[in-house]
Scaffold this motif. Structure first.
Motif, short mmCIF file in Angstrom:
data_model
loop_
_atom_site.label_atom_id
_atom_site.label_comp_id
_atom_site.label_asym_id
_atom_site.label_seq_id
_atom_site.Cartn_x
_atom_site.Cartn_y
_atom_site.Cartn_z
N GLY A 41 0.80 -1.23 0.00
CA GLY A 41 0.00 0.00 0.00
C GLY A 41 0.83 1.26 0.00
N LYS A 42 2.15 1.15 -0.12
CA LYS A 42 2.98 2.36 -0.02
C LYS A 42 2.78 3.30 -1.20
N SER A 43 2.66 2.74 -2.41
CA SER A 43 2.44 3.60 -3.57
C SER A 43 1.06 4.23 -3.53
N THR A 44 0.08 3.46 -3.10
CA THR A 44 -1.28 3.99 -2.98
C THR A 44 -1.28 5.18 -2.03
N LEU A 45 -0.57 5.04 -0.92
CA LEU A 45 -0.50 6.12 0.06
C LEU A 45 0.09 7.38 -0.57
N LEU A 46 1.17 7.20 -1.32
CA LEU A 46 1.81 8.35 -1.95
C LEU A 46 0.87 9.00 -2.96
N ARG A 47 0.16 8.15 -3.70
CA ARG A 47 -0.76 8.68 -4.72
C ARG A 47 -1.94 9.41 -4.08
N ILE A 48 -2.30 8.98 -2.89
CA ILE A 48 -3.35 9.70 -2.17
C ILE A 48 -2.84 11.08 -1.75
N VAL A 49 -1.60 11.13 -1.30
CA VAL A 49 -1.02 12.43 -0.94
C VAL A 49 -0.95 13.33 -2.18
N ALA A 50 -0.62 12.72 -3.33
CA ALA A 50 -0.51 13.49 -4.57
C ALA A 50 -1.86 13.93 -5.09
N GLY A 51 -2.90 13.18 -4.70
CA GLY A 51 -4.24 13.50 -5.22
C GLY A 51 -4.57 12.70 -6.47
N LEU A 52 -3.73 11.74 -6.81
CA LEU A 52 -4.00 10.91 -7.98
C LEU A 52 -5.00 9.81 -7.64
N GLU A 53 -5.11 9.50 -6.34
CA GLU A 53 -6.14 8.59 -5.86
C GLU A 53 -6.91 9.34 -4.78
N THR A 54 -8.15 8.97 -4.59
CA THR A 54 -8.92 9.59 -3.51
C THR A 54 -8.98 8.61 -2.36
N ALA A 55 -8.73 9.11 -1.17
CA ALA A 55 -8.83 8.26 0.00
C ALA A 55 -10.30 7.94 0.25
N THR A 56 -10.56 6.72 0.74
CA THR A 56 -11.94 6.36 1.07
C THR A 56 -12.39 7.18 2.28
N SER A 57 -11.48 7.34 3.24
CA SER A 57 -11.77 8.26 4.35
C SER A 57 -10.45 8.77 4.89
N GLY A 58 -10.52 9.78 5.73
CA GLY A 58 -9.31 10.36 6.29
C GLY A 58 -8.96 11.66 5.62
N GLN A 59 -7.91 12.30 6.12
CA GLN A 59 -7.55 13.63 5.65
C GLN A 59 -6.08 13.71 5.27
N VAL A 60 -5.81 14.52 4.24
CA VAL A 60 -4.44 14.86 3.90
C VAL A 60 -4.30 16.37 4.13
N VAL A 61 -3.36 16.75 4.99
CA VAL A 61 -3.21 18.16 5.34
C VAL A 61 -1.80 18.61 4.99
N ILE A 62 -1.69 19.55 4.06
CA ILE A 62 -0.38 20.08 3.70
C ILE A 62 -0.31 21.51 4.20
N ASN A 63 0.67 21.79 5.01
CA ASN A 63 0.84 23.15 5.54
C ASN A 63 -0.44 23.67 6.20
N ASN A 64 -1.02 22.83 7.04
CA ASN A 64 -2.22 23.20 7.80
C ASN A 64 -3.43 23.50 6.92
N ARG A 65 -3.36 23.06 5.65
CA ARG A 65 -4.51 23.26 4.78
C ARG A 65 -5.01 21.88 4.37
#
Lengths: 355, 305
Positions: A41-65
């Motif tokens: 799941g490591k690549s999936t995680l990275l792609r979720i951070v990139a926005g290339l995949e959408t997480a089923t739930s949870g949050q990605v916060v970059i610079n408090n945004r």
């Protein structure tokens, strides 16, 4: 400069859950390596951070945004892909400038940034070439250049070194590290190569089956692996695992051959007879002729030059790997399990047991 | 003893080598003759009708009318071609070839460009987007491959006439523009474009149309060239549909016009003019193939992926 937080990120593809709630805080300027076997799941995680995949739930916060809902282009990130993904019909300059051009940056500024990045990466003379006229290492640099010119909050690396030959990989590894330090950009780096992970990361996330098995600095992971998966994954050759049971009082363990080994750093909790897995790295299996030594039948010898890896088998059929200084030859070997370096894990859960 | 035997053995060996060499040469020559013979025969079979047309277009009407079929060019080439170009052929002096060539060119170009545009857009949608009924749409396009134009020509004719598009360029071209084959080919090509390009473009901030224009189209250039050649010739050779939908002789295409020049038998056909027109009708497709082929061979050798 920026921070990254992942909050309970989960991902399912249809019925299969591939990420089970990942939590991660990356500090400003830190390089965090996500490492694990294929399919963890490591690549999936990275792609979720990139926005290339959408997480089923949870949050990605970059610079408090909270960027969970944003498009990749709006997340202020840059990504280096495994096969570089350079547009084949554009020159090196065109490839590096493309993202800036789309953002409507003015020509002089684009030119300045691309030149500056090319300077840093030593690809200045290649700007007019097409990707197919470049070697693997040069393409790798262009791919990084494309990321650098964006001056993003976050760098994402998706196994960027796995297409290079061994020698170039070592060289580029050091270069990425230097560059990341110099630019001070917060970075997430995915790899399946534990050496890459150990040498590059400020911290490592060791992933196993969609969970973060351990998040810690490299040496802590090496010295105090959180469970048997991490212990076996990090370190080469892999750690030896020896089944044992806890003895009365928790101060020692009994091996299958009936011999007893005393924990050097104090007793472990639990009732007598609790099933354990003892872990010991090959370099801590020491050759000896003294009392309580374990005789091994040698099955395979791997000379590495300054040291030799010997694969042996104990009387009960249990495989034990040891790493010896210098050369070795012979059919048998007696070894001693150094209690100082023993890792103790619960046999049921695989979790580390500390005193 | 042995010293006397040896010199005798050497010439024998040499002789044998010589014989082998000659046999090898003979075999090589024979295989060349056979290969060339087969090729020449093939070329003759294919080229002979064209030669006959060329020769026919250089004699006067009477020579061919007599039933003589000359095998060598005559002396009336210029006047025949001038008649065909300016006045057309046949007793009634039909549409001049110049106008018909222009009509055909316009039709073939519009069909080729239209087909390429539509099929690139639909292949792009099918490959790069996820939307409900995506595969259903693809299969719907795909199964029209199995229906030749002739099968749906009556309903198509009805629709076009109801829309009052008979005898118009729109009516002539629009029904021929949909192309399952080109859509399928572009889809197959787009599938070979790595996902990473799409992802890199997303991170670069390129929207779908930008990605199409900046990445997909430049990568497809050689495919577009190949499709253009095929579709131009397809358009040029259209016969049945233009025959049905166009009655206005000033909009007649050359393939249809050519067949109309040949009378039903009551009157003498002006074969010389007809053949000159036929040669003129051949030229544009030949030109397109010759010019574009060079272009797409270059494209194929400089493969970009």
């Amino acid at each position: 400069m920026a921070t990254l937080s992942l909050r309970d990120v989960r991902k399912s593809f249809a019925a299969t859950q591939v990420l089970h709630g990942i939590e991660l805080e990356v500090a400003d300027g830190e390089l965090v390596v996500i490492v694990g076997a294929s399919g963890c799941g490591k690549s999936t995680l990275l792609r979720i951070v990139a926005g290339l995949e959408t997480a089923t739930s949870g949050q990605v916060v970059i610079n408090n945004r909270d960027v969970t809902e944003l498009e990749p282009a709006d997340r202020d990130i840059a990504m280096v892909f495994q096969n570089y993904a350079l547009y084949p019909h554009m020159s090196v300059f065109g490839n590096m400038a493309y993202g800036l051009k789309i953002r409507g940056m003015d020509k002089a500024e684009i030119e300045r940034r691309v030149k500056a990045a090319a300077e840093i990466l030593g690809i200045g003379p290649l700007l007019e070439r097409k990707p197919k006229q470049l070697s693997g290492g040069q393409r790798q640099r262009v791919a990084m250049g494309r990321a650098i010119v964006r001056e993003p909050a976050l760098f994402l690396f998706d196994e960027p070194l796995s297409n290079l030959d061994a020698k170039l990989r070592v060289q580029m590894r050091a270069e990425i590290r230097r560059l990341q330090r110099r630019l001070g950009v917060t970075s997430l780096f995915v790899t399946h190569d534990q050496v890459e992970a150990m040498t590059l990361g400020d911290r490592l996330v060791v992933m196993n089956a969609g969970r973060a098995a351990q998040v810690a600095p490299p040496m802590e992971i090496f010295e105090r692996p959180a469970d048997t998966y991490v212990a076996g994954f990090i370190g080469s050759p892999a750690m030896n695992f020896i089944p044992a049971v806890l003895e009365d009082g928790g101060a020692s363990a009994k091996l299958e051959d009936g011999s007893s080994i005393r924990f050097a750093d104090g007793p472990r909790p639990g009732p007598a007879g609790r099933r354990l897995t003892l872990g010991l790295r090959p370099e801590h299996v020491e050759p000896t002729n003294g009392d309580g030594s374990i005789p091994l039948t040698v099955e395979l010898i791997e000379p590495l030059g300054s040291e030799t890896v010997v694969h042996g088998r104990a009387a009960g059929g249990m495989p034990i790997v040891t790493r010896l200084q210098g050369a070795f030859s012979g059919q048998s070997l007696s070894v001693h399990l150094s209690p100082k370096h023993l890792h103790v894990f619960d046999a049921e859960t695989g979790r580390r047991l500390d005193s | 003893m042995s010293s006397t035997a040896l010199p005798a053995a050497v010439p024998m060996q040499a002789e044998r080598d010589d014989a082998l060499l000659r046999a090898t040469r003979r075999r090589r020559v024979m295989s060349k003759i056979v290969a060339h013979g087969a090729l020449i025969l093939g070329v003759l079979i294919v080229a002979f009708p064209i030669w006959m047309t060329l020769v026919g277009s250089t004699h006067d009407a009477a020579t061919i009318g007599r039933g003589d079929v000359p095998l060598l060019p005559g002396s009336h080439a210029i006047e025949n071609y001038a008649t065909a170009w300016n006045e057309g052929g046949g007793k009634s002096r039909t549409t001049p070839a110049a106008l018909m060539l222009w009509n055909s060119l316009l039709m073939a170009l519009l069909i080729a460009v239209g087909k390429i545009t539509i099929s690139i857009l639909s292949a792009y949608a099918v490959v790069f987007f996820r939307f409900p009924l995506r595969m259903a749409a693809f299969w719907a396009i795909f199964i029209t491959l199995m229906l030749p134009v002739e099968v749906r020509i009556i309903p198509t004719f009805q629709v076009i006439v109801d829309l009052s598009l008979g005898n118009t360029w729109a009516g002539l071209i629009i029904p021929l523009i949909a192309s399952a084959t080109a859509t399928l080919l572009f889809r197959q090509f787009f599938l070979t474009i790595p996902d990473e390009f799409v992802e890199a473009a997303k991170i670069d901030g390129a929207g779908p149309l930008r990605f199409l224009k900046d990445v997909v189209l430049p990568l497809s250039l050689t495919n577009i060239a190949a499709m253009f050649v095929i579709l131009f010739i397809y358009g040029w050779n259209q016969y049945l549909w233009p025959l049905l939908i166009i009655n206005d002789r000033s909009m007649e295409t050359i393939v249809v016009g050519l067949s109309k020049m040949i009378g039903s038998g009551d009157s003498q056909n002006e074969w010389n003019t007809i053949m000159a027109t036929a040669v003129l009708a051949l030229l544009p497709p030949v030109l397109v193939v010759a010019l574009m082929q060079r272009w797409f061979v270059r494209g194929l050798t400089e493969t970009e992926k």
